[in-house]
Design a protein around this motif. Structure first.
Motif, PDB file in Angstrom:
ATOM      1  N   LEU A  14      12.961 122.931  87.500  1.00 21.88           N
ATOM      2  CA  LEU A  14      13.758 123.105  85.942  1.00 21.88           C
ATOM      3  C   LEU A  14      14.912 124.035  86.182  1.00 21.88           C
ATOM      4  N   ARG A  15      14.915 125.248  86.846  1.00 21.60           N
ATOM      5  CA  ARG A  15      15.979 126.090  87.018  1.00 21.60           C
ATOM      6  C   ARG A  15      17.129 125.240  87.826  1.00 21.60           C
ATOM      7  N   ARG A  16      16.786 124.592  89.030  1.00 23.45           N
ATOM      8  CA  ARG A  16      17.660 123.727  89.576  1.00 23.45           C
ATOM      9  C   ARG A  16      18.229 122.733  88.835  1.00 23.45           C
ATOM     10  N   GLY A  17      17.546 122.051  88.102  1.00 24.04           N
ATOM     11  CA  GLY A  17      18.203 121.234  87.049  1.00 24.04           C
ATOM     12  C   GLY A  17      19.085 121.662  86.041  1.00 24.04           C
ATOM     13  N   ILE A  18      18.547 122.825  85.455  1.00 20.90           N
ATOM     14  CA  ILE A  18      19.585 123.245  84.388  1.00 20.90           C
ATOM     15  C   ILE A  18      20.572 123.897  85.078  1.00 20.90           C
ATOM     16  N   GLU A  19      20.410 125.011  85.860  1.00 23.35           N
ATOM     17  CA  GLU A  19      21.744 125.768  86.621  1.00 23.35           C
ATOM     18  C   GLU A  19      22.585 124.874  87.332  1.00 23.35           C
ATOM     19  N   GLY A  20      21.998 123.789  88.086  1.00 22.54           N
ATOM     20  CA  GLY A  20      22.864 122.898  88.848  1.00 22.54           C
ATOM     21  C   GLY A  20      23.241 121.806  88.341  1.00 22.54           C
ATOM     22  N   HIS A  21      23.275 121.418  87.101  1.00 30.81           N
ATOM     23  CA  HIS A  21      23.529 120.451  86.272  1.00 30.81           C
ATOM     24  C   HIS A  21      22.982 119.229  86.826  1.00 30.81           C
ATOM     25  N   SER A  22      21.734 119.088  87.033  1.00 30.14           N
ATOM     26  CA  SER A  22      21.241 117.947  87.920  1.00 30.14           C
ATOM     27  C   SER A  22      20.218 117.144  86.898  1.00 30.14           C
ATOM     28  N   ALA A  23      20.907 116.330  86.085  1.00 28.88           N
ATOM     29  CA  ALA A  23      19.884 115.302  85.190  1.00 28.88           C
ATOM     30  C   ALA A  23      18.684 114.792  86.067  1.00 28.88           C
ATOM     31  N   ALA A  24      19.020 114.641  87.049  1.00 27.68           N
ATOM     32  CA  ALA A  24      17.796 113.958  88.153  1.00 27.68           C
ATOM     33  C   ALA A  24      16.755 114.789  88.515  1.00 27.68           C
ATOM     34  N   ASP A  25      17.087 116.045  88.665  1.00 24.86           N
ATOM     35  CA  ASP A  25      15.926 117.100  88.956  1.00 24.86           C
ATOM     36  C   ASP A  25      15.297 117.161  87.660  1.00 24.86           C
ATOM     37  N   SER A  28      12.755 114.372  86.695  1.00 23.08           N
ATOM     38  CA  SER A  28      11.770 114.371  87.657  1.00 23.08           C
ATOM     39  C   SER A  28      10.426 115.101  87.018  1.00 23.08           C
ATOM     40  N   LEU A  29      10.615 115.833  86.024  1.00 21.20           N
ATOM     41  CA  LEU A  29       9.550 116.491  85.674  1.00 21.20           C
ATOM     42  C   LEU A  29       8.997 116.075  84.205  1.00 21.20           C
ATOM     43  N   TYR A  30       9.537 114.643  83.876  1.00 19.82           N
ATOM     44  CA  TYR A  30       9.038 114.031  82.812  1.00 19.82           C
ATOM     45  C   TYR A  30       8.233 113.051  82.987  1.00 19.82           C
ATOM     46  N   ALA A  31       7.031 112.700  82.258  1.00 22.56           N
ATOM     47  CA  ALA A  31       6.251 111.639  82.288  1.00 22.56           C
ATOM     48  C   ALA A  31       6.766 110.424  81.896  1.00 22.56           C
ATOM     49  N   ASP A  32       6.500 109.026  82.296  1.00 18.11           N
ATOM     50  CA  ASP A  32       7.071 108.004  81.903  1.00 18.11           C
ATOM     51  C   ASP A  32       7.212 107.581  80.500  1.00 18.11           C
ATOM     52  N   LYS A  51      13.635 111.108  71.276  1.00 19.12           N
ATOM     53  CA  LYS A  51      14.104 110.364  72.328  1.00 19.12           C
ATOM     54  C   LYS A  51      12.580 109.913  72.995  1.00 19.12           C
ATOM     55  N   HIS A  52      12.306 108.584  73.333  1.00 17.55           N
ATOM     56  CA  HIS A  52      11.245 108.293  73.797  1.00 17.55           C
ATOM     57  C   HIS A  52      11.384 107.539  75.221  1.00 17.55           C
ATOM     58  N   GLY A  53      10.446 107.851  75.906  1.00 15.49           N
ATOM     59  CA  GLY A  53      10.589 107.482  77.399  1.00 15.49           C
ATOM     60  C   GLY A  53      11.620 108.021  78.392  1.00 15.49           C
ATOM     61  N   ARG A  54      11.302 107.873  79.575  1.00 15.78           N
ATOM     62  CA  ARG A  54      12.325 108.573  80.667  1.00 15.78           C
ATOM     63  C   ARG A  54      13.839 107.911  80.517  1.00 15.78           C
ATOM     64  N   GLY A  55      13.955 106.733  80.181  1.00 14.17           N
ATOM     65  CA  GLY A  55      15.202 106.168  79.929  1.00 14.17           C
ATOM     66  C   GLY A  55      16.218 106.700  78.822  1.00 14.17           C
ATOM     67  N   GLU A  56      15.533 106.942  77.766  1.00 12.18           N
ATOM     68  CA  GLU A  56      16.310 107.472  76.650  1.00 12.18           C
ATOM     69  C   GLU A  56      16.460 109.186  76.652  1.00 12.18           C
ATOM     70  N   ILE A  57      15.530 109.701  77.513  1.00 12.90           N
ATOM     71  CA  ILE A  57      15.713 111.078  77.877  1.00 12.90           C
ATOM     72  C   ILE A  57      16.637 111.222  78.975  1.00 12.90           C
ATOM     73  N   ALA A  58      16.539 110.092  79.987  1.00 14.29           N
ATOM     74  CA  ALA A  58      17.797 110.239  81.012  1.00 14.29           C
ATOM     75  C   ALA A  58      19.241 110.418  80.144  1.00 14.29           C
ATOM     76  N   ASP A  59      19.355 109.388  79.408  1.00 14.91           N
ATOM     77  CA  ASP A  59      20.566 109.247  78.699  1.00 14.91           C
ATOM     78  C   ASP A  59      21.134 110.448  78.378  1.00 14.91           C
ATOM     79  N   MET A  60      20.255 111.078  77.625  1.00 12.39           N
ATOM     80  CA  MET A  60      20.607 112.470  76.931  1.00 12.39           C
ATOM     81  C   MET A  60      20.860 113.565  78.212  1.00 12.39           C
ATOM     82  N   LEU A  61      19.786 113.561  78.825  1.00 11.90           N
ATOM     83  CA  LEU A  61      20.214 114.738  79.877  1.00 11.90           C
ATOM     84  C   LEU A  61      21.423 114.564  80.778  1.00 11.90           C
ATOM     85  N   ASN A  62      21.778 113.150  80.945  1.00 13.14           N
ATOM     86  CA  ASN A  62      23.142 112.834  81.661  1.00 13.14           C
ATOM     87  C   ASN A  62      24.105 113.344  80.856  1.00 13.14           C
TER      88      ASN A  62
END
Length: 121
Positions: A14-25, A28-32, A51-62
């Motif tokens: 969570l920290r790496r993703g937030i502070e490192g701007h890593s949507a992929a990290d 990885s914390l979300y269930a499908d 947002k429903h599912g990892r695909g929609e969540i990925a778009d927002m995080l990116n």
């Protein structure tokens, strides 16, 4: 006879993703089948952005973590199958954003998240 421990939530990811701007990290914390609700000035409690599912969540995080701004994990509390955290952000022009999230977990993965955010205007 021992019992198997439930998978732990990865607060360092969570920290790496937030502070490192890593949507992929972060993703990885979300269930499908995760669901993310966002409440703010534009998407108020009676009509949150959902947002429903990892695909929609990925778009927002990116989108969010691809922006030119700083992100900092301020606090994170994990208790059983729940996580709460606060995040502060700042755009290069000085505009600040503060968000808090409450999450429910299943097998160490986020299945529900409610994010409240406010920003300077």
């Amino acid at each position: 006879m021992g019992t198997a421990a439930a998978p732990a939530f990865d607060t360092e990811a969570l920290r790496r993703g937030i502070e490192g701007h890593s949507a992929a990290d972060l993703l990885s914390l979300y269930a499908d089948d995760a669901e993310l609700r966002v409440v703010d000035r534009n998407t108020q409690p009676s009509h949150p952005m959902v947002k429903h599912g990892r695909g929609e969540i990925a778009d927002m995080l990116n989108d969010v973590y691809g922006r030119d701004m700083t992100h900092r994990l301020e606090q994170c509390v994990v208790q059983d199958d729940h996580v709460a955290f606060s995040e502060s952000c700042q755009y290069p022009d000085g505009v600040k954003v503060l968000s808090t999230s409450m999450m429910s977990l299943r097998d160490g993965k986020i299945v529900e998240q409610t994010l409240l955010q406010a920003w300077d205007e």
